[in-house]
Every structure is written in C-alpha cells, then in structure tokens.
Motif scaffolding. Structure first.
Motif, PDB file in Angstrom:
ATOM      1  N   SER A 121      13.924   4.021   2.292  1.00  0.00           N
ATOM      2  CA  SER A 121      12.665   3.894   1.546  1.00  0.00           C
ATOM      3  C   SER A 121      12.570   2.620   0.719  1.00  0.00           C
ATOM      4  O   SER A 121      11.515   2.330   0.177  1.00  0.00           O
ATOM      5  CB  SER A 121      12.541   5.085   0.589  1.00  0.00           C
ATOM      6  OG  SER A 121      13.600   5.048  -0.348  1.00  0.00           O
ATOM      7  N   TYR A 122      13.668   1.868   0.611  1.00  0.00           N
ATOM      8  CA  TYR A 122      13.651   0.728  -0.306  1.00  0.00           C
ATOM      9  C   TYR A 122      12.780  -0.416   0.221  1.00  0.00           C
ATOM     10  O   TYR A 122      12.635  -0.613   1.411  1.00  0.00           O
ATOM     11  CB  TYR A 122      15.074   0.215  -0.543  1.00  0.00           C
ATOM     12  CG  TYR A 122      15.867   1.051  -1.516  1.00  0.00           C
ATOM     13  CD1 TYR A 122      15.435   2.315  -1.902  1.00  0.00           C
ATOM     14  CD2 TYR A 122      17.060   0.586  -2.052  1.00  0.00           C
ATOM     15  CE1 TYR A 122      16.171   3.087  -2.788  1.00  0.00           C
ATOM     16  CE2 TYR A 122      17.807   1.352  -2.942  1.00  0.00           C
ATOM     17  CZ  TYR A 122      17.356   2.597  -3.300  1.00  0.00           C
ATOM     18  OH  TYR A 122      18.093   3.352  -4.174  1.00  0.00           O
ATOM     19  N   GLY A 123      12.242  -1.174  -0.741  1.00  0.00           N
ATOM     20  CA  GLY A 123      11.440  -2.340  -0.388  1.00  0.00           C
ATOM     21  C   GLY A 123      10.106  -1.976   0.219  1.00  0.00           C
ATOM     22  O   GLY A 123       9.487  -2.753   0.932  1.00  0.00           O
ATOM     23  N   LYS A 124       9.630  -0.757  -0.081  1.00  0.00           N
ATOM     24  CA  LYS A 124       8.354  -0.312   0.493  1.00  0.00           C
ATOM     25  C   LYS A 124       7.189  -1.213   0.091  1.00  0.00           C
ATOM     26  O   LYS A 124       6.198  -1.313   0.793  1.00  0.00           O
ATOM     27  CB  LYS A 124       8.048   1.117   0.015  1.00  0.00           C
ATOM     28  CG  LYS A 124       8.467   2.194   0.983  1.00  0.00           C
ATOM     29  CD  LYS A 124       8.155   3.564   0.431  1.00  0.00           C
ATOM     30  CE  LYS A 124       6.714   3.958   0.645  1.00  0.00           C
ATOM     31  NZ  LYS A 124       6.429   4.407   1.993  1.00  0.00           N
ATOM     32  N   SER A 125       7.315  -1.844  -1.072  1.00  0.00           N
ATOM     33  CA  SER A 125       6.170  -2.616  -1.572  1.00  0.00           C
ATOM     34  C   SER A 125       5.778  -3.737  -0.612  1.00  0.00           C
ATOM     35  O   SER A 125       4.644  -4.186  -0.602  1.00  0.00           O
ATOM     36  CB  SER A 125       6.475  -3.201  -2.942  1.00  0.00           C
ATOM     37  OG  SER A 125       7.507  -4.139  -2.822  1.00  0.00           O
ATOM     38  N   ASN A 126       6.733  -4.147   0.223  1.00  0.00           N
ATOM     39  CA  ASN A 126       6.403  -5.227   1.176  1.00  0.00           C
ATOM     40  C   ASN A 126       5.311  -4.800   2.147  1.00  0.00           C
ATOM     41  O   ASN A 126       4.634  -5.640   2.725  1.00  0.00           O
ATOM     42  CB  ASN A 126       7.657  -5.605   1.975  1.00  0.00           C
ATOM     43  CG  ASN A 126       8.737  -6.136   1.069  1.00  0.00           C
ATOM     44  OD1 ASN A 126       8.420  -6.644  -0.011  1.00  0.00           O
ATOM     45  ND2 ASN A 126       9.983  -6.006   1.472  1.00  0.00           N
TER      46      ASN A 126
ATOM     47  N   TYR B 104       2.680  -2.965   1.405  1.00  0.00           N
ATOM     48  CA  TYR B 104       1.357  -2.815   0.791  1.00  0.00           C
ATOM     49  C   TYR B 104       0.701  -4.184   0.662  1.00  0.00           C
ATOM     50  O   TYR B 104       1.315  -5.130   0.193  1.00  0.00           O
ATOM     51  CB  TYR B 104       1.462  -2.123  -0.565  1.00  0.00           C
ATOM     52  CG  TYR B 104       2.118  -0.784  -0.455  1.00  0.00           C
ATOM     53  CD1 TYR B 104       1.611   0.192   0.404  1.00  0.00           C
ATOM     54  CD2 TYR B 104       3.284  -0.502  -1.150  1.00  0.00           C
ATOM     55  CE1 TYR B 104       2.238   1.404   0.553  1.00  0.00           C
ATOM     56  CE2 TYR B 104       3.912   0.718  -1.003  1.00  0.00           C
ATOM     57  CZ  TYR B 104       3.387   1.664  -0.154  1.00  0.00           C
ATOM     58  OH  TYR B 104       4.011   2.858   0.008  1.00  0.00           O
TER      59      TYR B 104
ATOM     60  N   GLN C  71      -0.609  -0.598  -3.706  1.00  0.00           N
ATOM     61  CA  GLN C  71       0.720  -0.188  -4.161  1.00  0.00           C
ATOM     62  C   GLN C  71       0.595   0.776  -5.343  1.00  0.00           C
ATOM     63  O   GLN C  71       1.300   1.785  -5.411  1.00  0.00           O
ATOM     64  CB  GLN C  71       1.541  -1.406  -4.578  1.00  0.00           C
ATOM     65  CG  GLN C  71       2.894  -0.977  -5.133  1.00  0.00           C
ATOM     66  CD  GLN C  71       3.801  -2.146  -5.444  1.00  0.00           C
ATOM     67  OE1 GLN C  71       3.852  -3.105  -4.690  1.00  0.00           O
ATOM     68  NE2 GLN C  71       4.520  -2.069  -6.540  1.00  0.00           N
TER      69      GLN C  71
ATOM     70  N   VAL D 273      -0.233   4.268  -4.173  1.00  0.00           N
ATOM     71  CA  VAL D 273       0.911   4.981  -3.589  1.00  0.00           C
ATOM     72  C   VAL D 273       1.894   5.396  -4.697  1.00  0.00           C
ATOM     73  O   VAL D 273       2.402   6.517  -4.698  1.00  0.00           O
ATOM     74  CB  VAL D 273       1.615   4.122  -2.513  1.00  0.00           C
ATOM     75  CG1 VAL D 273       2.813   4.863  -1.920  1.00  0.00           C
ATOM     76  CG2 VAL D 273       0.633   3.769  -1.405  1.00  0.00           C
ATOM     77  N   LEU D 274       2.101   4.510  -5.653  1.00  0.00           N
ATOM     78  CA  LEU D 274       2.973   4.821  -6.784  1.00  0.00           C
ATOM     79  C   LEU D 274       2.449   6.055  -7.527  1.00  0.00           C
ATOM     80  O   LEU D 274       3.222   6.933  -7.933  1.00  0.00           O
ATOM     81  CB  LEU D 274       3.029   3.612  -7.725  1.00  0.00           C
ATOM     82  CG  LEU D 274       4.032   3.640  -8.873  1.00  0.00           C
ATOM     83  CD1 LEU D 274       5.454   3.828  -8.370  1.00  0.00           C
ATOM     84  CD2 LEU D 274       3.937   2.352  -9.679  1.00  0.00           C
TER      85      LEU D 274
ATOM     86  N   PHE E  63       3.429   9.232  -5.889  1.00  0.00           N
ATOM     87  CA  PHE E  63       4.823   9.611  -6.160  1.00  0.00           C
ATOM     88  C   PHE E  63       4.957  10.243  -7.541  1.00  0.00           C
ATOM     89  O   PHE E  63       5.652  11.241  -7.701  1.00  0.00           O
ATOM     90  CB  PHE E  63       5.752   8.395  -6.015  1.00  0.00           C
ATOM     91  CG  PHE E  63       6.143   8.151  -4.584  1.00  0.00           C
ATOM     92  CD1 PHE E  63       7.278   8.749  -4.055  1.00  0.00           C
ATOM     93  CD2 PHE E  63       5.369   7.350  -3.762  1.00  0.00           C
ATOM     94  CE1 PHE E  63       7.630   8.556  -2.729  1.00  0.00           C
ATOM     95  CE2 PHE E  63       5.711   7.147  -2.433  1.00  0.00           C
ATOM     96  CZ  PHE E  63       6.850   7.753  -1.914  1.00  0.00           C
TER      97      PHE E  63
ATOM     98  N   GLN F 282       4.708   0.144 -15.130  1.00  0.00           N
ATOM     99  CA  GLN F 282       3.714   0.678 -14.183  1.00  0.00           C
ATOM    100  C   GLN F 282       3.749   2.209 -14.145  1.00  0.00           C
ATOM    101  O   GLN F 282       2.724   2.855 -13.945  1.00  0.00           O
ATOM    102  CB  GLN F 282       3.990   0.144 -12.765  1.00  0.00           C
ATOM    103  CG  GLN F 282       3.907  -1.359 -12.618  1.00  0.00           C
ATOM    104  CD  GLN F 282       5.239  -2.066 -12.853  1.00  0.00           C
ATOM    105  OE1 GLN F 282       6.066  -1.628 -13.653  1.00  0.00           O
ATOM    106  NE2 GLN F 282       5.431  -3.182 -12.175  1.00  0.00           N
TER     107      GLN F 282
END
Lengths: 170, 345
Positions: free
Chosen positions: B134-139, B141, B147, B150-151, B154, B211
């Motif tokens: 799951s890491y680096g998901k922001s790439n 968006y 982003q 989606v945050l 969560f 955030q």
C-alpha cells in the motif's frame, strides 16, 4: 492500522537511530564489566565528547542508577541527565535521557562458543528540535557515524586492556 | 506401491476434510456479506422485514443471486428468516445501519474499494518481498483534492471501527487521576472522544499529521468536545509530544516492526511524567503464539498494508518492562481488542 504517512507520503516514519556492531575477542563478563560496572570510569574513554560525567545516585551501577554528563558535540556544549533503565549483566545495558530525548543500548551476544562477543550499540534520538529540522539529514548521518565510532572505540579499549593484563611469553 | 496407495485411500482417514473446505468456502462466503452491504440489503430492511421477491425487486437482482447472498447472511447471523420474510438481527441493526452510532460499514466500504490488497497475488507479493503493497499510494492520485478525498475515506473507516470500543477501554482500569491524555497517531479521534466523554476532567491532545488532524476536527466538534480535545499536527517520530500523564496508542504498534515499537515506547517513557501511564490498544496473539485465528489473520492484513504484525500480550508487556515501565497489566476490553498498560515509576 493504515500507515497513512507512508501510504500518502505525509511524512517520514524513519526515526533517528544510529546502530552499529563489532566483534570483540573477550568474554561477556569482561566486556560487561568494562561497559556496565565501570560505566562512570570508562564512558568518557569510548565517547571523548563526554567532558564531565558523574553518578548522581548512590551505590554501584545497576538498574535505576542516575548520571549527569556534559558533552561537547561538534563544538556544541550540552548537559543532560540519564537513568539506567535496563541492566542485565552479560546481556545488555540501556540508558535513557531523564528529561532529555535520547536512549542508548549496549547489547552483548556470545558467538564462537563464547570466545567472541558481538557488541551492538544503538543510539536513538527521540525528537529533533524544530530549529535543528533543516539539518535532519546531517543529524542522521552524524548519529550513524557516532554509533560506528562508539563500538570501534570500545573494541580498541577492551583489547588494549586485555593486552596489558596478559603476561607476555618470552 | 500403487496397490498400497489404493488400499490406503479406501480407508476413512482419522479426520474429515471440513477445515480444507472452510478455507475455500470462506473466501466466497465472506464476500457475500460485503456484497449484501454494498447492495444496501441491510438499509433496505431497516424499516421492517421483507420477502425475497421484495428484496429482489428493490435491489434489481434476480432470485438466484439474492438467495445466495441472503442465505449466507442468514447463516452467519446477520439476517433472520421467518415465514418467508428476512429481517435484521441485533448484530446488523447495531453495526450495519448508517444511522447507528456503532456503524461499521465505512470500514467495509474501505475494504471493498481496496480489494486489490487482499487478493492472492497481492498477499503473495507481500509475503515473498516482506513489503507492504500500500505504500506510496499518493503517486497514483492526480490531484491534491483526489488524495484528500481518499485520505478522508481511510480516516472515516478507522473512525467506524474505533468509536464503539472507544467507550469501553477507559473503564478497564482506573484512570481517574489522569489529567492530560496524548492520543498518538490515532488516525481517527474516536479514542480521544471516548476517553474525554468517560473521564470528564481529562484534556486530550490528538497527535497526527496535519492533514489527518484537519479531518479529525469535525468529529471532535460533532461530540461537543472542541474545548477538551486539541489536535496537534506533527510527525510523531521526530517532533516533541506535548506533556501528558496518559499516553494512548491504538492500532499503532501493529503497523511497525518491534524495533520501531521500542522507539515509540521509549519516546513515551521519556516524555511521560513520573507516575504517567502508557496504554497500548491492540488485538493480541495468545502468549504461546499458537493463535487465535483472528490476530493471526489480522497479521496477514498488516502484511498487505503495513510493516508490522500483531503482537502477543507477553511481547508487548516484555517491551514495556525492558524500557522501564512498572505495574504492567493486560486486560481484555471490547470484542477482539485488549489493552497492555504500564506505569512510569
């Protein structure tokens, strides 16, 4: 449950930790005595940045022993207190800052049927002051180098001490 | 050799093969519940029982798929069937209606929307590479707004699974003497809300990335706790924590390997006032690490999402002891969750 920092690149989750290990040919009792029992005598030897060191609690070195140190790191003088929060002879000793955000661990592991000890030193900087934040990368690197220097110094000192104790065979 | 095998296969084995079937059928059966939720079966029944044909008409699905979903939900206790009418049960009324304060559905939504993380391929990759997927998901968006959305899902999902237990753990031990709680990286302020409402003299600082704090504030306001819960945007790994006498970590340690858990615990010890208490809220393995199944499977979820795993009460208690905490206790709290707690001398 979800590590949002790493998932969404919100911020680093890499704490400032310096860790290094070294192999020393000695037994664990000797090494622990050098690091633990004689901490207040030897600490400034393996960490020359320590300019003043005193035990501020009574009795021999043990869990709960408190100390005060004055250090000069890269020209910057700092005074801090610490407490020994774990003291297991032959196994490990842990110092934690008392009001200051650091922790040091010395861990001993027997290898080579007890003839060699793997000494692992870990330094954790538990927080970075806001004014030091621009230098975070430098701090990471300095702490990593400091950990490496610490174990090498301890190895040199312990082996020197052993050499002076061993009678020469002529 | 072949005749020997032929002879053996004809004998009834000492155990039957149900556990093997359970592995496969669980994969399908549990999806039926997620589908029932996704298709709004539970909301549909909020006003009262309905027949199968009624449900088919409302959901615009045929009888065969409806039967598969409804029967599975009934078999697992999420629905009841009487005289041809399906109805909600206590568990679905409590947790699967959006109007319920205990609503769990946002978390199911999150799992449905991110179903790639529990696929066989994804878990295989996580296991073989020892790396969260799951890491680096922001790439992925395209915009900051996307982003942020989606945050928000969560944090909503986390709030959904935390708010009920948040009112239970504060009763497990006597916390009446504590004045300032630090909720560390909670993602949702649910636990802070529970503690503040249960302990009227408690001031709470909620620490998380700025955030996340922004998303937490409306929940705090909704419960009328604006004056008692303060969000502090920070990076918990390197920033200084506010002074407090009660440190609370919920679903944090299972995100990290033991070395990082040690760091956070040492930081807590260092930062707490003398007499202060640490509370770790987690799902725990038994001390023998033979199970139960729930924490074992939870560790698989952590494989997909994080760097961590579930721990046993003994592992966490040992960690607290090694760092210097005293009076260490482990208590069961709500559902699958427990707390491990210790006091700084």
């Amino acid at each position: 449950m979800f590590n949002l920092g790493s998932m969404f690149n919100l911020g680093s989750s890499n704490p400032v930790i310096g860790k290094a290990h070294v192999l020393i040919d000695c037994n664990k009792e000797e090494l622990f005595q050098f690091i633990g029992d004689r901490l207040f005598e030897n600490y400034p030897k393996w960490s020359p940045e320590v300019k003043e060191l005193e035990k501020i609690s009574s009795g021999s070195v043990k869990q709960g022993t408190e100390g005060r140190q004055v250090r000069i790191d890269h020209g910057r003088r700092s005074e801090s207190k610490f407490i020994i929060c774990a003291y297991e002879p032959g196994v490990r000793m842990v110092l934690i800052g008392n009001g200051d955000p650091f922790r040091c661990m010395y861990e001993l592991q027997e290898i080579n049927a007890g003839k060699t000890i793997k000494l692992t030193f870990t330094f954790e900087l538990l927080e970075i002051l806001a004014i030091m934040r621009p230098f975070e990368a430098l701090i990471h690197s300095a702490i990593k180098e400091g950990a490496e220097r610490t174990v090498q110094n301890i190895k040199r000192l312990v082996e020197q001490e052993q050499a002076t104790k061993t009678p020469s065979v002529v | 050799m072949a005749s020997e095998a032929l002879f053996i296969v004809q004998k009834t084995p000492p155990v039957d093969d149900r556990p093997l079937w359970d592995v496969v059928i669980g994969l399908y059966g549990n999806q039926a519940l997620l589908l029932a939720h996704h298709l709004n079966v539970f909301e549909l029944l909020a006003d009262g029982p309905r027949s199968s044909s009624d449900i088919c008409e409302a959901l615009k699905i045929r009888e065969r798929p409806a039967d598969a979903i409804l029967t599975t939900a009934t078999s697992l206790g999420f629905l009841s069937l009487k005289d041809g009418f399906y109805a909600l049960t206590l568990i679905s009324e409590t947790y699967l209606l959006a109007k319920s304060p205990h609503y769990f559905g946002h978390f199911w939504d999150l799992i449905i929307e991110n179903d790639q993380f529990h696929s066989f391929a994804s878990l295989k990759k996580a296991i073989l590479m020892d790396s969260p997927q799951s890491y680096g998901k922001s790439n992925i968006y395209h915009t900051h707004l996307e982003q942020a959305e989606v945050l928000k899902k969560f944090t909503t999902g986390m709030h959904s699974i935390s708010i009920t237990g948040a009112f239970v753990w504060p009763d497990a031990i006597d916390l009446s003497s504590h004045r300032v709680m630090i909720d560390i990286a909670g993602t949702s302020p649910a636990e802070a809300i529970g503690a503040a409402l249960k302990l009227p003299n408690l001031k709470v600082f909620f620490l998380d990335f700025p955030q996340v704090c922004e998303l937490a504030q409306p929940y705090i306001d909704q419960y009328g706790l604006t004056d008692r819960i303060e969000t502090v945007g920070m990076n918990i790994w390197c920033d200084r924590w506010p002074t407090g006498d009660l440190h609370f970590f919920s679903n944090i340690f299972h995100e990290w390997p033991m070395e990082k858990c040690h760091f956070l615990t040492a930081k807590s010890f260092n930062s707490l006032e003398s007499g202060g208490r640490i509370v770790i809220h987690e799902v725990l393995y038994n001390d023998e690490k033979t199970g139960p199944f729930f924490p074992a499977a939870y560790s698989m979820m952590m494989m997909a999402w994080t760097e961590g795993r579930q721990y046993s009460g003994k592992e966490l208690a040992t960690m607290l002891k090694e760092i210097g905490f005293e009076d260490i206790e482990v208590h069961k709290v709500f559902g699958y969750y427990s707390i491990v707690t210790g006091r700084k001398p």
